[in-house]
Structures are given as structure tokens and as C-alpha cells.
Scaffold this motif. Sequence first.
Motif, PDB file in Angstrom:
ATOM      1  N   UNK A  42     -30.689   7.161 -79.257  1.00 46.05           N
ATOM      2  CA  UNK A  42     -30.890   5.936 -80.029  1.00 46.05           C
ATOM      3  C   UNK A  42     -30.890   4.729 -79.110  1.00 46.05           C
ATOM      4  N   UNK A  43     -29.906   4.685 -78.204  1.00 46.25           N
ATOM      5  CA  UNK A  43     -29.766   3.513 -77.336  1.00 46.25           C
ATOM      6  C   UNK A  43     -30.994   3.361 -76.452  1.00 46.25           C
ATOM      7  N   UNK A  44     -31.451   4.466 -75.808  1.00 45.99           N
ATOM      8  CA  UNK A  44     -32.594   4.331 -74.893  1.00 45.99           C
ATOM      9  C   UNK A  44     -33.866   3.996 -75.673  1.00 45.99           C
TER      10      UNK A  44
ATOM     11  N   UNK B 112     -37.291  -2.800 -77.554  1.00 47.78           N
ATOM     12  CA  UNK B 112     -37.033  -4.231 -77.321  1.00 47.78           C
ATOM     13  C   UNK B 112     -37.695  -4.685 -76.022  1.00 47.78           C
ATOM     14  N   UNK B 113     -37.559  -3.866 -74.948  1.00 44.97           N
ATOM     15  CA  UNK B 113     -38.124  -4.260 -73.654  1.00 44.97           C
ATOM     16  C   UNK B 113     -39.652  -4.323 -73.706  1.00 44.97           C
ATOM     17  N   UNK B 114     -40.287  -3.318 -74.350  1.00 42.94           N
ATOM     18  CA  UNK B 114     -41.746  -3.307 -74.428  1.00 42.94           C
ATOM     19  C   UNK B 114     -42.242  -4.505 -75.212  1.00 42.94           C
ATOM     20  N   UNK B 115     -41.540  -4.804 -76.305  1.00 43.72           N
ATOM     21  CA  UNK B 115     -42.006  -5.901 -77.141  1.00 43.72           C
ATOM     22  C   UNK B 115     -41.795  -7.241 -76.434  1.00 43.72           C
ATOM     23  N   UNK B 116     -40.676  -7.393 -75.680  1.00 42.80           N
ATOM     24  CA  UNK B 116     -40.486  -8.663 -74.948  1.00 42.80           C
ATOM     25  C   UNK B 116     -41.445  -8.747 -73.764  1.00 42.80           C
ATOM     26  N   UNK B 117     -41.852  -7.574 -73.236  1.00 43.77           N
ATOM     27  CA  UNK B 117     -42.859  -7.545 -72.168  1.00 43.77           C
ATOM     28  C   UNK B 117     -44.145  -8.230 -72.625  1.00 43.77           C
ATOM     29  N   UNK B 118     -44.616  -7.828 -73.805  1.00 39.50           N
ATOM     30  CA  UNK B 118     -45.855  -8.397 -74.346  1.00 39.50           C
ATOM     31  C   UNK B 118     -45.699  -9.888 -74.602  1.00 39.50           C
ATOM     32  N   UNK B 119     -44.484 -10.276 -75.044  1.00 45.01           N
ATOM     33  CA  UNK B 119     -44.256 -11.699 -75.317  1.00 45.01           C
ATOM     34  C   UNK B 119     -44.275 -12.503 -74.016  1.00 45.01           C
ATOM     35  N   UNK B 120     -43.692 -11.931 -72.946  1.00 46.86           N
ATOM     36  CA  UNK B 120     -43.726 -12.598 -71.635  1.00 46.86           C
ATOM     37  C   UNK B 120     -45.163 -12.760 -71.155  1.00 46.86           C
TER      38      UNK B 120
ATOM     39  N   UNK C 158     -37.339  -2.727 -57.251  1.00 46.55           N
ATOM     40  CA  UNK C 158     -36.197  -3.076 -58.104  1.00 46.55           C
ATOM     41  C   UNK C 158     -35.680  -1.840 -58.850  1.00 46.55           C
ATOM     42  N   UNK C 159     -36.629  -1.011 -59.356  1.00 46.29           N
ATOM     43  CA  UNK C 159     -36.224   0.214 -60.064  1.00 46.29           C
ATOM     44  C   UNK C 159     -35.448   1.140 -59.118  1.00 46.29           C
TER      45      UNK C 159
ATOM     46  N   UNK D 147     -36.934  -2.827 -65.899  1.00 46.31           N
ATOM     47  CA  UNK D 147     -36.031  -2.278 -66.921  1.00 46.31           C
ATOM     48  C   UNK D 147     -36.801  -1.384 -67.904  1.00 46.31           C
ATOM     49  N   UNK D 148     -38.026  -1.819 -68.284  1.00 49.50           N
ATOM     50  CA  UNK D 148     -38.846  -0.997 -69.189  1.00 49.50           C
ATOM     51  C   UNK D 148     -39.139   0.355 -68.546  1.00 49.50           C
TER      52      UNK D 148
END
Lengths: 348, 348
Positions: free
Chosen positions: B47-49, B55-63, B87-88, B283-284
Motif C-alpha cells: 500500500x505504502x509503495x 503521489x510522486x507520478x502525479x506531482x511529476x506531471x504537475x512539475x 541520485x537514485x 524518488x519516482x
Amino acid sequence: MRCDIIIDRDVEVADGDKSFFIPVSSSSDGETKIDTHRTKVQWKRKSVVTFALTVLTSSQAILIVWSKRAGKYEYSVTTANFLVETLKCAISLVALARAWMTEGVTENNRLTTTLDEVIVYPIPAALYLVKNLLQYYIFAYVDAPGYQILKNFNIISTGVLYRIILKKKLSEIQWAAFVLLTAGCTTAQLNSNSDHVLQTPVQGWVMAIVMALLSGFAGVYTEAIIKKRPARNINVQNFWLYIFGMGFNVVAILVQDFDAVVNKGFFHGYSFITFLMILNHALSGIAVSMVMKYADNIVKVYSTSVAMLLTAIVSVFLFGFHLSLAFFLGTIVVSVSIYLHSAGKMQR
Amino acid sequence: MRCDIIIDRDVEVADGDKSFFIPVSSSSDGETKIDTHRTKVQWKRKSVVTFALTVLTSSQAILIVWSKRAGKYEYSVTTANFLVETLKCAISLVALARAWMTEGVTENNRLTTTLDEVIVYPIPAALYLVKNLLQYYIFAYVDAPGYQILKNFNIISTGVLYRIILKKKLSEIQWAAFVLLTAGCTTAQLNSNSDHVLQTPVQGWVMAIVMALLSGFAGVYTEAIIKKRPARNINVQNFWLYIFGMGFNVVAILVQDFDAVVNKGFFHGYSFITFLMILNHALSGIAVSMVMKYADNIVKVYSTSVAMLLTAIVSVFLFGFHLSLAFFLGTIVVSVSIYLHSAGKMQR
């Protein structure tokens, strides 16, 4: 695709002569054979009426496109509606006469009726009349293409009222399929102006929902009436439904088109296409009744939805229409919905 | 909705230390308790991952939208990609250092590897490289919005390759759900110019399908690599995946942007948003690896599809975007698809 639609729940029996419709479970081999035969006959009859409804509905839409291309409607719609009801009555009587000759007059095919039986018959016609009156007012809030999109509420309202009034259960998968049918039909109808419908004022939404409920209720109520006496000859039931339809349309002529009929004549503005459309509407109406008798409202909704898609495909060849990406996507969603409706049934 | 996504099939074990992942059935009460505890821990981790990836994918598109509004990309994309991989790698090493301090160095968390283990690790990076090269050529046949629509082939290709390569079965209902996910995502992206994509020449369709297969294959292959040794520490697996990612990106810098980097400097044109995007991509990327380890490619596809819808909804508030009727219909279809994916699992 057709196969998926017609494999549907069996005719449920409310009361009356049950033996004719319910395959009686039995230990004797002979009777089991008869049961299998009956199930086959029922399945075949269901397939035929569903197929007929799909073809008639889709050719209906094509006739409308054709008549619009040929020019504006010049005849009065109320006289055409009256002729549709009269033609349906006449066809029912001819079918009945044939039944009387082969079977003789029986309890189930005699035309005479009781007040108890006939008292509920005007209700669907009255509901449709109210819905059609509302139709004039909703165009103050929505344009015609927007109304086509809002009409898809009919699908959901039919499902909900089918569940509540006829107390028949749909599985969760079948409900999901029904939501998809609504979304798929709407998607298939999308065009570049569709987003206007989102600006519909609250009154428009409320009227669209009320109209969907009226139309869904009329459909489900007709099914309830017809299924109440399963052994009753469908042509007698149709005759009484259509007699009230004629009555309501006489009132509509007097209210709306009295002057036009008196001054220009009853058949003013009729063309060959008009008569074709009247014939088609009459046959479609009878097909709807047959689907209510031998299948149900859910089959009717799937059948008319497939007809909508067929119409668009046929229009590509007849009128050179272009199919949109939205139409392809909607068709995929409707096809999956049909699959899920039958898959959901097996898993109940 | 999140709940429906994360309730998915358990981690399948190919070989290696199985005891850590498979809840062992047992008659003793104590062990059953441990099993229940393990299942809960697995479910929570999944669930957490999945939530993090969404959240990360959706904020990626927003960025991306934000950076486009702020002006054109002025930095070289290859250096940014190199920094993402670096970084990864660094994050994986920090996580590993922590593991060494708490658990000590074990067979499963030591960084040293064998040729046998590491030889398959460059394959996903190489596949993505080929796909990204093709991306330059497909724009000769399709415009950018059309490419966004064709990219939805990824969903189907991932499902098909998941079935063929990982040999995991989806139920018929789940396949129907996958078709709906593809149709729903495409519907949600429709706009008034979408029909142009139907005029794509054959070469464009072929390239879109090849790219979808490459991207699907890379995803499924990564899952196969990561799941091959379930007990192996994910950060070691990530470290080796990303080391090859860094290598391929060094080659890309030399080939594409060597002059720019030499003349203007490595960080030329970087802004605050650029660094945010690099952090987000890193992070994504780690979240994708985690989803591959603790869930699978199907969960990944659902998660990124939901992210696409979330992005649009969030953009309404952030950028004053308007949602189209097509978006609502697509969202309904995707939601039903998520429900069917979990309902289809229970009925297998």
C-alpha cells in the motif's frame, strides 16, 4: 455481440397460469425433454425479438437522418403518433384473429377484459405523455445535442427502477456493466461541442433526471403489466396498451394541432418517408412489447444501445459520416459492458 | 479507490530464500499468527509503495506543467537524466548503509555480486534507451497530443507481456478491466483535436506499437530481475540497476550534449524547478522499483493511470484547468476498471 445480449434472465412469473412458462422440474425423462425444448423455444423467441428490436431501432434513426436530409418535418407529429398507435392496434388485431383461427378463443387470447386487468394499462401511456410534454420545456436549458447526452440517464434510471419495482437482482458485476453502458454510450456520442452540457443550469439537470425517471418508470411498469399474466396472449395485452395510446394521442391532436388538421388536412405534409417512419415506429413499438414479454428492460436497454452504435456505423456507408475516436472508445466500453453483463450473470 | 489498487496478487517467488515471503501454512497457532502478521506487513508495504508511486507520478506531471509555464527547458535533458540516476544510486547506498548498521552485512544485503546475477541488469536500461531514441522519430508521423493518446498502448502491452513473460494469469474479468483501463485513460485525454490521431500513417502506428512493446518489456523484465531473488535487499538490486542507468546516460551526454556541456557547463540552464524535478524523478524511480518488488507491473499501471487523473484534478485548483465531459467519462471507466480488477481476482 448479439449472443451476449440475448442470454439473459428468464421470464419471471408473478401469478396466473405458470405451467406455460416455467420449465417444471421432473424425474420422468419425457418431461425433461419437453423442458429442454421449452427452454430452447424461449431462448430462440428472446433472440428473435431482441434482434428485431435492434434492427428496427437502428433503421429508425437512419430514417430520421434521411428525412432530415430530405427537408424539414412539415407534417404534424401528433397525427403521425396517432397513426403509429392505430397501426400497432391493427397489427395486434390481425395477429389475434390468426390465433383465434388456429387455437380457438380461449381464456388467454380473448379480447374481452376486466376492469381489474385493464385499469393499469393507461399508466405507461400517461407517463410517456408527461415526459414528452417536459421535452418541450427542457430545451429552454439544454440544446439538442446536449439533450442527446443527458438522455443517457435513462440507462441508469431503468436499471435502478428495474431493481426497485420489479425486485429483480443484478450482480455487482452487472451493475458495473450498467455504469459502463451509460459511460460508453455517452462517450460514443461525444463531439467538439459536448462540453457545453457541463454548463447546463440546475433546472436542466433536474428536468433531465425527472424525464429519465419517468421514461424508466414507464418502461419498467409496462414490463410489470405484461409479465403479470404470463400466459395471456401478448397481442391482447398490446391491443389494450395501444388503445390508450390512441386515446392520449387524440387529446394531443386536439390540443396542439387542431387548427392545422382542420385547415390543411390530416395528412398534410406527409411524404413516402413519413409513412416508412410510421411503419417503422409501429413495428419497433411491437418489438419493445415483445422484448418486455419474453426478455426484460435490461435487454431492451442493451438492444437500443447497440442499435445506436450500429446506426453510426451504417451511416458511414449510407451518408459518408466520419467516426470519431470517441466513438471507437465508446464502442469498446459498450462491448466490454455486454460481455460483463453475461459474465456477471454466470458468477452470481 | 486506493484500496482497490493495492489489494493485488501476492509476491510470487521464483527461487532463493522463500521462507521470507511465502506465509507458511501451519497447524500451530503461534505460526498462524506470524503468517497473519507477515501478510499484514506485506499488504502495508504494498500500500505504502503504491501510494507513494501515485503521489510522486502525479506531482511529476504537475512539475512538468509548472516548468513549462515558467519557460522553455534550457538545461540539457541528458545531464538531468544522469543526475537522476546518480541520485537514485546515492539514495540506495544510504539505505544500504543503514541496513548494514542494523542487520550487519549478510548474503542478501552485501553489495558485491556475481556476473551471473548482474549480467541481466543492463537490459532494461538498454531497452528504455532504444525506446527514447525511437521517440525522436515518431514525431515525424504524430504530433505530441496524438503521441500521448498512442502511449496508452503501453497499458495493453504491459498486460500481454506480463502474462507471457512472467506467466502470471489474469482472470477474464481482469482482462476486461485492463481493456477498460486503456479505453478510460484514452477517453480522459480526449480533446477537440484528438481525432487527428486517426489519420496517423501506418509507420506511426507501427512505431507506437513497437515503443509500447519495448516499454512494456522493459517494465516486465525489471520485475523478473527483481523478483528472481526475493530475499535480496531491494537497495542492492536498485544500486546495480542504476549504475547501468548512469553508464547509459554518460554515453547519451557524450553523443548528444558534449559541446553544450563543455562550452556552457554541466549545470547550464538549471533552475530551482529543475532540481525539484530531478529529485521527484529519482524518488519516482525508486518507488517504481519498490512496486515491482512488493507488488507488480499491473499495480504500477493502475497507479500511474490514477496519477494521470489526479494530476488533471489537482491542475484545476493549481492552474485553473477546465475538466472536460470526456475526462469525467474516462474517470468513471477507470474507476469501474479498478473495481473489476479486484472483483475479478476474488472470483478466480
